[in-house]
Design a protein around this motif. Structure first.
Motif, PDB file in Angstrom:
ATOM      1  N   PHE A 155       0.157  -0.940  -0.434  1.00  0.00           N
ATOM      2  CA  PHE A 155      -0.328   0.186  -0.048  1.00  0.00           C
ATOM      3  C   PHE A 155       0.878   1.346  -0.163  1.00  0.00           C
ATOM      4  O   PHE A 155       0.758   2.186  -1.124  1.00  0.00           O
ATOM      5  N   LEU A 156       2.303   1.147   0.559  1.00  0.00           N
ATOM      6  CA  LEU A 156       2.964   2.801   0.604  1.00  0.00           C
ATOM      7  C   LEU A 156       3.082   2.558  -0.557  1.00  0.00           C
ATOM      8  O   LEU A 156       3.832   4.308  -1.279  1.00  0.00           O
ATOM      9  N   ASP A 157       4.119   1.625  -1.378  1.00  0.00           N
ATOM     10  CA  ASP A 157       4.226   1.541  -3.030  1.00  0.00           C
ATOM     11  C   ASP A 157       3.319   2.665  -3.815  1.00  0.00           C
ATOM     12  O   ASP A 157       3.375   3.029  -4.504  1.00  0.00           O
ATOM     13  N   ALA A 158       2.054   1.817  -3.279  1.00  0.00           N
ATOM     14  CA  ALA A 158       1.019   2.672  -4.799  1.00  0.00           C
ATOM     15  C   ALA A 158       0.533   4.201  -4.638  1.00  0.00           C
ATOM     16  O   ALA A 158       0.785   4.765  -5.028  1.00  0.00           O
ATOM     17  N   LEU A 159       0.891   4.104  -2.609  1.00  0.00           N
ATOM     18  CA  LEU A 159       1.050   5.788  -2.712  1.00  0.00           C
ATOM     19  C   LEU A 159       1.660   6.918  -3.204  1.00  0.00           C
ATOM     20  O   LEU A 159       2.161   7.505  -3.931  1.00  0.00           O
ATOM     21  N   ASN A 160       3.184   6.339  -2.879  1.00  0.00           N
ATOM     22  CA  ASN A 160       4.361   7.025  -3.411  1.00  0.00           C
ATOM     23  C   ASN A 160       3.959   6.565  -5.011  1.00  0.00           C
ATOM     24  O   ASN A 160       4.530   7.707  -5.626  1.00  0.00           O
ATOM     25  N   LEU A 161       4.175   5.448  -5.794  1.00  0.00           N
ATOM     26  CA  LEU A 161       3.695   6.161  -7.376  1.00  0.00           C
ATOM     27  C   LEU A 161       2.702   6.740  -7.666  1.00  0.00           C
ATOM     28  O   LEU A 161       2.877   7.610  -8.630  1.00  0.00           O
ATOM     29  N   PHE A 162       1.557   6.728  -7.168  1.00  0.00           N
ATOM     30  CA  PHE A 162       0.400   7.889  -7.336  1.00  0.00           C
ATOM     31  C   PHE A 162       1.255   9.058  -7.117  1.00  0.00           C
ATOM     32  O   PHE A 162       0.437  10.251  -7.969  1.00  0.00           O
ATOM     33  N   ARG A 163       1.885   9.775  -6.233  1.00  0.00           N
ATOM     34  CA  ARG A 163       2.278  10.578  -5.814  1.00  0.00           C
ATOM     35  C   ARG A 163       3.423  11.142  -7.149  1.00  0.00           C
ATOM     36  O   ARG A 163       3.831  11.843  -7.739  1.00  0.00           O
ATOM     37  N   ARG A 164       4.016  10.037  -7.630  1.00  0.00           N
ATOM     38  CA  ARG A 164       4.587  10.044  -9.155  1.00  0.00           C
ATOM     39  C   ARG A 164       4.230  10.310  -9.599  1.00  0.00           C
ATOM     40  O   ARG A 164       4.819  11.269 -11.230  1.00  0.00           O
ATOM     41  N   MET A 165       2.803  10.168 -10.027  1.00  0.00           N
ATOM     42  CA  MET A 165       2.143   9.949 -10.667  1.00  0.00           C
ATOM     43  C   MET A 165       1.464  10.991 -11.409  1.00  0.00           C
ATOM     44  O   MET A 165       1.667  11.994 -12.967  1.00  0.00           O
ATOM     45  N   LEU A 166       0.992  12.225 -10.206  1.00  0.00           N
ATOM     46  CA  LEU A 166       1.026  13.486 -10.452  1.00  0.00           C
ATOM     47  C   LEU A 166       2.009  14.316 -10.615  1.00  0.00           C
ATOM     48  O   LEU A 166       1.698  15.523 -10.922  1.00  0.00           O
ATOM     49  N   SER A 167       3.182  13.769 -10.213  1.00  0.00           N
ATOM     50  CA  SER A 167       4.298  14.898 -10.678  1.00  0.00           C
ATOM     51  C   SER A 167       4.423  14.934 -12.432  1.00  0.00           C
ATOM     52  O   SER A 167       5.127  15.634 -12.146  1.00  0.00           O
ATOM     53  N   CYS A 168       4.579  13.684 -12.365  1.00  0.00           N
ATOM     54  CA  CYS A 168       4.115  13.844 -14.290  1.00  0.00           C
ATOM     55  C   CYS A 168       3.081  14.012 -14.732  1.00  0.00           C
ATOM     56  O   CYS A 168       3.459  14.042 -16.406  1.00  0.00           O
ATOM     57  N   LYS A 169       2.171  14.567 -14.273  1.00  0.00           N
ATOM     58  CA  LYS A 169       1.049  15.549 -15.095  1.00  0.00           C
ATOM     59  C   LYS A 169       0.757  14.218 -15.857  1.00  0.00           C
ATOM     60  O   LYS A 169      -0.086  14.850 -16.954  1.00  0.00           O
ATOM     61  N   VAL A 170       0.809  13.141 -15.226  1.00  0.00           N
ATOM     62  CA  VAL A 170      -0.475  12.162 -15.618  1.00  0.00           C
ATOM     63  C   VAL A 170      -1.855  12.444 -14.596  1.00  0.00           C
ATOM     64  O   VAL A 170      -1.962  12.328 -13.572  1.00  0.00           O
ATOM     65  N   GLU A 171      -3.122  12.560 -15.409  1.00  0.00           N
ATOM     66  CA  GLU A 171      -3.835  12.962 -14.766  1.00  0.00           C
ATOM     67  C   GLU A 171      -5.244  11.199 -14.744  1.00  0.00           C
ATOM     68  O   GLU A 171      -5.395  10.623 -15.306  1.00  0.00           O
ATOM     69  N   PRO A 172      -4.981  11.583 -12.549  1.00  0.00           N
ATOM     70  CA  PRO A 172      -5.427   9.808 -12.846  1.00  0.00           C
ATOM     71  C   PRO A 172      -7.218  10.245 -12.928  1.00  0.00           C
ATOM     72  O   PRO A 172      -7.966  10.989 -12.912  1.00  0.00           O
ATOM     73  N   ASP A 173      -7.273   9.103 -12.859  1.00  0.00           N
ATOM     74  CA  ASP A 173      -8.945   8.473 -13.245  1.00  0.00           C
ATOM     75  C   ASP A 173      -9.789   7.666 -12.330  1.00  0.00           C
ATOM     76  O   ASP A 173      -8.980   7.733 -11.202  1.00  0.00           O
ATOM     77  N   GLY A 174     -11.078   7.514 -12.227  1.00  0.00           N
ATOM     78  CA  GLY A 174     -12.134   6.828 -11.171  1.00  0.00           C
ATOM     79  C   GLY A 174     -11.304   5.620 -10.557  1.00  0.00           C
ATOM     80  O   GLY A 174     -11.430   4.903  -9.663  1.00  0.00           O
ATOM     81  N   PHE A 175     -10.552   4.816 -11.807  1.00  0.00           N
ATOM     82  CA  PHE A 175      -9.862   3.235 -11.601  1.00  0.00           C
ATOM     83  C   PHE A 175      -8.640   3.573 -10.862  1.00  0.00           C
ATOM     84  O   PHE A 175      -8.249   2.823  -9.864  1.00  0.00           O
TER      85      PHE A 175
END
Length: 543
Positions: A155-175
């Motif tokens: 779960f920590l890896d998931a949160l850390n990767l999500f933060r990286r996703m945002l920093s890469c300007k990738v827009e998250p979706d509902g999934f």
């Protein structure tokens, strides 16, 4: 298909391991008659099984032959086989070949399927390496990684990767948000949960029933059942999953009367319950010892709603009866089940046998657990120790030792700001460990002055009382609480999560500490929430 037409220079970076494979591949291809005699499979499912066997046994020779067969059959870009090849080569310490196999998958869609397949197989680290080599990624790529981490309990890896996703300007979706909300829920990370929910509001993410249920579950598991209620009242409640999330949230907080009221309201609003609804209701009854209520809902499920009990319902009933001390009735229910009882049901009975010191029935339960794990041995050893049957307890420990079975280590974690600090039992790894132990020793002394006495009979050893007391002192939740006291302001709530059921000694100690410090301390263990305040617990010492 891999061939020399790619040129030697392209594979120069792979070094000797690739050259060896390149040679073995061509030599195998040239001796096609021998190859076909050995490997005649054409079904991708069969090839997948062969590769999985190669991975488990680290059989590189058979793996390379199977790889050749895959290429000959034109299946070299088949996503599930590619993921099997990659995980097999990675396990066999051939990372360069694994990367080359992945590089042969040229389109993004297929690469995403490979990442997803690796995650499904639990190959998170291999998937991470492949992800890192992808020159192009889309939101599906990121979702496969984030969701894969969640499904593999990272779960920590998931949160850390999500933060990286945002920093890469990738827009998250509902999934994306569904996975991240689940990660926050499983961690009990309230600050992260609020941040993620805020992002959803900013992005104007539409709340379907999946996300609505996930948010309700998240806040309940982060200790904010009040916010769960608020979300529940604000969303469209036309799907049973939303009601189930609220019922289960109330159940883990021990709010059984609220559960029954919500069930009545569910009927009024015309939403039909399903099997999951009744698991939540029976769990709530079990946490509060309401045997008659549990029996009523168990009967109602079958006779009024025509829902046949599944293993989970029988497990909840066995747990309810066992916790209440109705051991023979619990055992009779197990014997009357129309299906084979699973390991969870026998463990529920074994746990009750430990509490009520029913040695003979406990031995029956342990005999029916087909594959014993550390927790089973600990429960049995606990039971013998509580009866001061040291010889039997020692035999259990010897069985564990001979089987190479290690006791599950207690682990607790506390969220401060957006950081999560984890502690193991008797931990010395934290940067501030000296200060933590200093605070802990002070709290233990103050608790003793208030009348707290360590429950040394819980320690699974026939040793001196002083040694037993020392073993109890360093449980992970005590370390986490000491750190919380060290780093937080007086009067603020302290929230702790634990991977195992809280022991009676820690439970009693935290009750005393909540009174001494005049602070609310919330502990989420494997079973439920405990809200300590003023020297009492919300579970009323029944868990």
């Amino acid at each position: 298909m891999i061939s020399s037409r790619h040129g030697k220079s392209k594979f120069g970076c792979f070094g000797k391991s690739w050259n060896n494979f390149h040679y073995s591949f061509h030599s195998l291809s040239s001796s096609s008659s021998t190859f076909h005699n050995s490997f005649t499979a054409t079904d991708p499912t069969v090839l997948h099984r062969v590769l999985r066997s190669c991975r488990d046994s680290m059989d590189l020779k058979t793996a390379t032959k199977t790889h050749s067969r895959v290429v000959v059959l034109g299946l070299a870009t088949y996503p599930s086989l590619v993921s099997s090849l990659i995980s097999t080569y990675a396990r066999c310490h051939q990372p360069d070949i694994a990367l080359h196999v992945f590089s042969n998958v040229l389109d993004l869609f297929s690469r995403n399927l490979v990442i997803e397949s690796l995650m499904k197989g639990g190959q998170c680290d291999v998937a991470k390496k492949m992800f890192g080599k992808m020159p192009v990624r889309d939101v599906v790529t990121w979702n496969s990684m984030v969701g894969g981490y969640v499904k593999n309990s990272r779960f920590l890896d998931a949160l850390n990767l999500f933060r990286r996703m945002l920093s890469c300007k990738v827009e998250p979706d509902g999934f994306t948000f569904a996975s991240v909300v689940t990660a926050c829920a499983r961690l009990g990370a309230l600050c992260n949960a609020k941040w993620v929910h805020g992002l959803m509001a900013e992005e104007r993410v539409e709340l379907n029933y999946i996300l609505s249920a996930a948010l309700i579950d998240m806040y309940a598991k982060c200790g904010r059942i009040d916010v769960s209620r608020q979300v529940f009242e604000e969303v469209v409640r036309d799907h049973v999953s939303i009601w189930n999330a609220m019922i289960n949230g109330l159940a883990i907080h021990g709010l059984v009367m609220d559960v029954t009221l919500l069930f009545s309201r569910m009927e009024i609003e015309g939403v039909l319950p399903d099997s999951v609804t009744f698991i939540g209701i029976l769990t709530a009854c079990s946490h509060c010892g309401l045997v008659e209520e549990g029996r009523k809902y168990f009967d109602m499920m079958q006779n009024r709603f025509m829902i046949q009990p599944e293993l989970e319902h029988y497990g909840a009933m066995v747990d309810l009866l066992g916790r209440a001390g109705l051991m023979e009735e619990a055992y009779a229910l197990i014997k009357a089940m129309p299906m084979e009882p699973d390991v969870v049901i026998w463990r529920a009975l074994l746990s009750a046998c430990r509490i009520y010191r029913k040695k003979e029935l406990g031995e029956v339960a342990i005999a029916n657990v087909s594959r014993l794990e550390s927790g089973d041995f600990v429960l049995l050893s606990n039971m013998y120790c509580s009866l001061k049957n040291w010889d039997s307890a020692e035999r259990v420990r010897q069985r564990m030792k001979m089987g190479g079975i290690q006791k599950n280590r207690g682990k607790s974690w506390i969220e401060l700001g957006d950081s999560i600090h984890t502690f193991n039992a008797a931990d010395h790894s934290h940067a501030e460990i000296k200060s933590i132990y200093r605070v802990l020793e002070g709290l233990i002394q103050r608790a003793k002055l208030e009348g707290f006495t360590p429950l040394t009979d819980l320690v699974l050893m026939d040793v001196s009382e002083e040694e037993k007391e020392e073993n109890l002192t360093f449980h992970s939740e005590k370390l986490a609480l000491a750190y919380g006291v060290l780093k937080s302001s007086p009067g603020t709530k302290i929230r702790i999560s634990k991977n195992l059921r809280i022991c009676l000694d820690c439970h009693n100690w935290i009750k005393t500490v909540s009174k001494i410090l005049n602070r609310e301390i919330i502990v989420r263990d494997r079973i439920r929430f405990h809200q300590f305040e003023g020297g009492v617990c919300s579970c009323r010492d029944y868990w």
